[in-house]
Design a protein around this motif. Structure first.
Motif, mmCIF file in Angstrom:
data_model
loop_
_atom_site.group_PDB
_atom_site.id
_atom_site.type_symbol
_atom_site.label_atom_id
_atom_site.label_comp_id
_atom_site.label_asym_id
_atom_site.label_seq_id
_atom_site.Cartn_x
_atom_site.Cartn_y
_atom_site.Cartn_z
ATOM 1 N N UNK A 1 20.878 8.996 -15.102
ATOM 2 C CA UNK A 1 20.720 9.931 -16.237
ATOM 3 C C UNK A 1 20.445 9.733 -17.271
ATOM 4 N N UNK A 2 19.954 7.827 -17.156
ATOM 5 C CA UNK A 2 19.559 7.135 -17.875
ATOM 6 C C UNK A 2 18.032 7.271 -17.700
ATOM 7 N N UNK A 3 18.430 7.403 -16.799
ATOM 8 C CA UNK A 3 16.240 7.342 -16.884
ATOM 9 C C UNK A 3 15.826 8.560 -17.086
ATOM 10 N N UNK A 4 16.807 10.026 -16.458
ATOM 11 C CA UNK A 4 16.359 11.306 -17.029
ATOM 12 C C UNK A 4 15.765 11.598 -18.484
ATOM 13 N N UNK A 5 16.651 10.626 -19.283
ATOM 14 C CA UNK A 5 16.575 10.969 -20.622
ATOM 15 C C UNK A 5 15.868 10.495 -21.439
ATOM 16 N N UNK A 6 14.250 10.308 -20.343
ATOM 17 C CA UNK A 6 13.201 10.210 -21.522
ATOM 18 C C UNK A 6 12.127 9.518 -20.472
ATOM 19 N N UNK A 7 10.909 8.833 -21.444
ATOM 20 C CA UNK A 7 9.912 8.948 -20.233
ATOM 21 C C UNK A 7 9.360 7.183 -19.920
ATOM 22 N N UNK A 8 10.425 6.452 -20.226
ATOM 23 C CA UNK A 8 9.985 5.338 -20.147
ATOM 24 C C UNK A 8 10.354 4.658 -18.367
ATOM 25 N N UNK B 1 19.602 5.241 -25.211
ATOM 26 C CA UNK B 1 19.256 5.719 -25.767
ATOM 27 C C UNK B 1 18.378 7.034 -25.533
ATOM 28 N N UNK B 2 17.556 6.306 -25.821
ATOM 29 C CA UNK B 2 16.123 6.586 -25.909
ATOM 30 C C UNK B 2 15.642 6.662 -24.490
ATOM 31 N N UNK B 3 16.683 6.466 -22.980
ATOM 32 C CA UNK B 3 16.027 6.122 -21.770
ATOM 33 C C UNK B 3 15.051 5.253 -21.667
ATOM 34 N N UNK B 4 15.479 4.085 -22.480
ATOM 35 C CA UNK B 4 14.456 3.112 -21.575
ATOM 36 C C UNK B 4 15.569 1.727 -21.401
ATOM 37 N N UNK B 5 14.690 0.441 -21.789
ATOM 38 C CA UNK B 5 15.230 -0.790 -21.361
ATOM 39 C C UNK B 5 14.649 -1.532 -22.665
ATOM 40 N N UNK B 6 15.525 -2.704 -23.082
ATOM 41 C CA UNK B 6 14.644 -3.741 -24.019
ATOM 42 C C UNK B 6 12.769 -3.895 -23.606
ATOM 43 N N UNK B 7 13.181 -3.571 -22.285
ATOM 44 C CA UNK B 7 11.682 -4.249 -22.105
ATOM 45 C C UNK B 7 10.243 -4.154 -22.731
ATOM 46 N N UNK B 8 10.963 -2.375 -22.726
ATOM 47 C CA UNK B 8 10.364 -1.297 -22.666
ATOM 48 C C UNK B 8 9.798 -1.442 -24.491
ATOM 49 N N UNK B 9 10.912 -0.543 -24.736
ATOM 50 C CA UNK B 9 11.831 -0.479 -25.976
ATOM 51 C C UNK B 9 11.525 -1.400 -27.357
ATOM 52 N N UNK B 10 11.460 -2.678 -26.973
ATOM 53 C CA UNK B 10 11.636 -3.286 -27.681
ATOM 54 C C UNK B 10 11.005 -4.973 -26.927
ATOM 55 N N UNK B 11 10.409 -5.037 -26.387
ATOM 56 C CA UNK B 11 9.458 -6.177 -25.943
ATOM 57 C C UNK B 11 9.484 -7.672 -26.188
ATOM 58 N N UNK B 12 8.550 -7.364 -27.015
ATOM 59 C CA UNK B 12 9.004 -8.906 -28.278
ATOM 60 C C UNK B 12 10.355 -9.358 -28.708
ATOM 61 N N UNK B 13 11.484 -8.662 -28.680
ATOM 62 C CA UNK B 13 12.573 -8.335 -29.264
ATOM 63 C C UNK B 13 13.652 -10.132 -28.301
ATOM 64 N N UNK B 14 14.818 -10.542 -28.423
ATOM 65 C CA UNK B 14 15.196 -11.424 -27.922
ATOM 66 C C UNK B 14 16.224 -10.187 -26.815
#
Ligand SMILES: Nc1ncnc2c1ncn2[C@@H]1O[C@H](COP(=O)(O)OP(=O)(O)O)[C@@H](O)[C@H]1O
Ligand SMILES: [Mg+2]
Length: 229
Positions: free
Chosen positions: A48-55, A185-198
Motif C-alpha cells: 500500500x505504501x508503494x501504491x500511495x505515490x510515485x517515488x 504519506x507521500x508514498x516515499x521514504x526519506x532517501x527520496x523525500x528529503x535526501x539531505x535530511x538527518x
C-alpha cells in the motif's frame, strides 16, 4: 553482488519493522541495487505504501500469504534480485518461521523501552529455536533500535542492558523523526523525500552497517548473539 535475504522480525506491532524494511529497500533501490520486498504482513503495509505515490513505483513488492513466503523468496532469487527484504507481521506465523529460515540477516527492531526489549529478547529465543532445527544456518541476528530520542538516557540504558544480556544491537539507530511519517504519506521514504535530511543520514549509515554484516566484514561476527569468536 551475491544474493542476500534480510528479514525484519519481532512479535510486537509498532516496533518499526515495516518502516525500517521500506527505508532499507528504497535506499538500495535508489542506488541501483536490484532489490525486492516480500510483504508477508496481512495488513499489506509495504504494498500500500508503494501504491500511495510515485517515488517507489519501480520497487518490486509482493503481498505474500504465509504459506507462500518460502516459494516467493526462491522465485525472487531465480529472478536475479540481489537483495530480498521480508517484512513479517507482529505475531508469529508460518511467514515468520520461513523468513527466518531463509535469511542471511534477521533484524529485530525495537523501541527503547523495557517491554519492547523483553519482546525482542523473546523473539531471539524463537529465532534460536527455529534455526536449531536447521543443520546449517549461518545467518546473523541483530537488534535495531528504532524511534529513539537522540541522546536520550533511556536509549543508552537499553543499549547497555542489551549488551549486558549478550545481545548485540546495530551501532546505528533510526531515531525518531517526523519525516518518516511524512514521507510515507507521500508514498516515499526519506532517501527520496528529503535526501539531505538527518533521517537519510541515519538510513545511509544503516545500509552501510547492513552491507558490512552481509559481506562478513571480519570482526563483526555472526551467530545469534554476535559471537565474535
Ligand atoms: N524512526 C522513526 N521515527 C519516527 N516514526 C517512526 C520511525 N519508525 C517508525 N515510525 C512510525 O511508527 C509507526 C510504527 O512503525 P512500523 O514500521 O509500522 O512498525 P511495525 O511494522 O513494526 O508495526 C508508524 O507510524 C511509523 O511511521
Ligand atoms: Mg508492519
Amino acid at each position: 553482488m551475491p544474493q542476500k535475504v534480510i528479514s525484519f522480525v519481532t512479535m510486537k506491532g509498532g516496533s518499526g519493522k515495516s518502516t525500517s524494511a521500506m527505508c532499507l529497500a528504497a535506499h538500495w533501490y535508489k542506488a541501483g541495487v536490484r532489490v525486492a520486498l516480500v510483504d508477508a504482513d496481512p495488513a499489506a503495509t509495504l504494498v500500500r505504501w508503494i501504491e500511495t505515490g510515485d517515488d517507489l513505483n519501480g520497487l518490486r513488492a509482493a503481498a505474500t500469504a504465509p504459506e507462500a513466503v518460502a516459494e516467493q523468496i526462491n522465485t525472487l532469487k531465480a529472478d536475479g534480485f540481489q537483495r530480498i527484504i521480508i517484512d513479517t507481521p507482529g505475531f508469529r506465523s508460518l511467514a515468520t518461521d520461513d523468513a527466518i529460515r531463509q535469511s542471511d540477516l534477521v533484524l529485530v527492531p525495537m523501541r527503547p523501552s523495557p517491554v519492547d526489549f523483553q519482546v525482542a529478547a523473546d523473539t531471539v529465543e524463537l529465532i534460536d529455536q527455529i534455526v536449531a532445527e536447521r543443520a546449517t544456518w549461518d545467518g546473523t541476528v541483530r537488534f535495531l533500535m528504532s524511534q529513539t530520542t537522540r541522546g536520550s538516557v533511556i536509549a543508552r540504558h537499553m543499549r547497555a542492558q542489551m549488551e549486558a544480556a549478550g545481545y548485540y544491537p546495530l551501532a546505528v539507530e533510526l531515531s525518531s523523526r517526523v519525516v518518516y511519517g511524512e514521507a510515507a504519506l507521500a508514498g516515499s521514504t526519506p532517501s527520496f523525500y528529503q535526501p539531505r535530511g538527518g533521517a537519510t543520514v541515519d538510513i545511509a549509515a544503516f545500509v552501510t552497517e547492513v552491507e558490512g554484516l552481509l559481506s562478513g566484514t571480519p570482526g563483526t561476527g555472526t551467530g545469534i548473539k554476535n559471537r565474535t569468536g
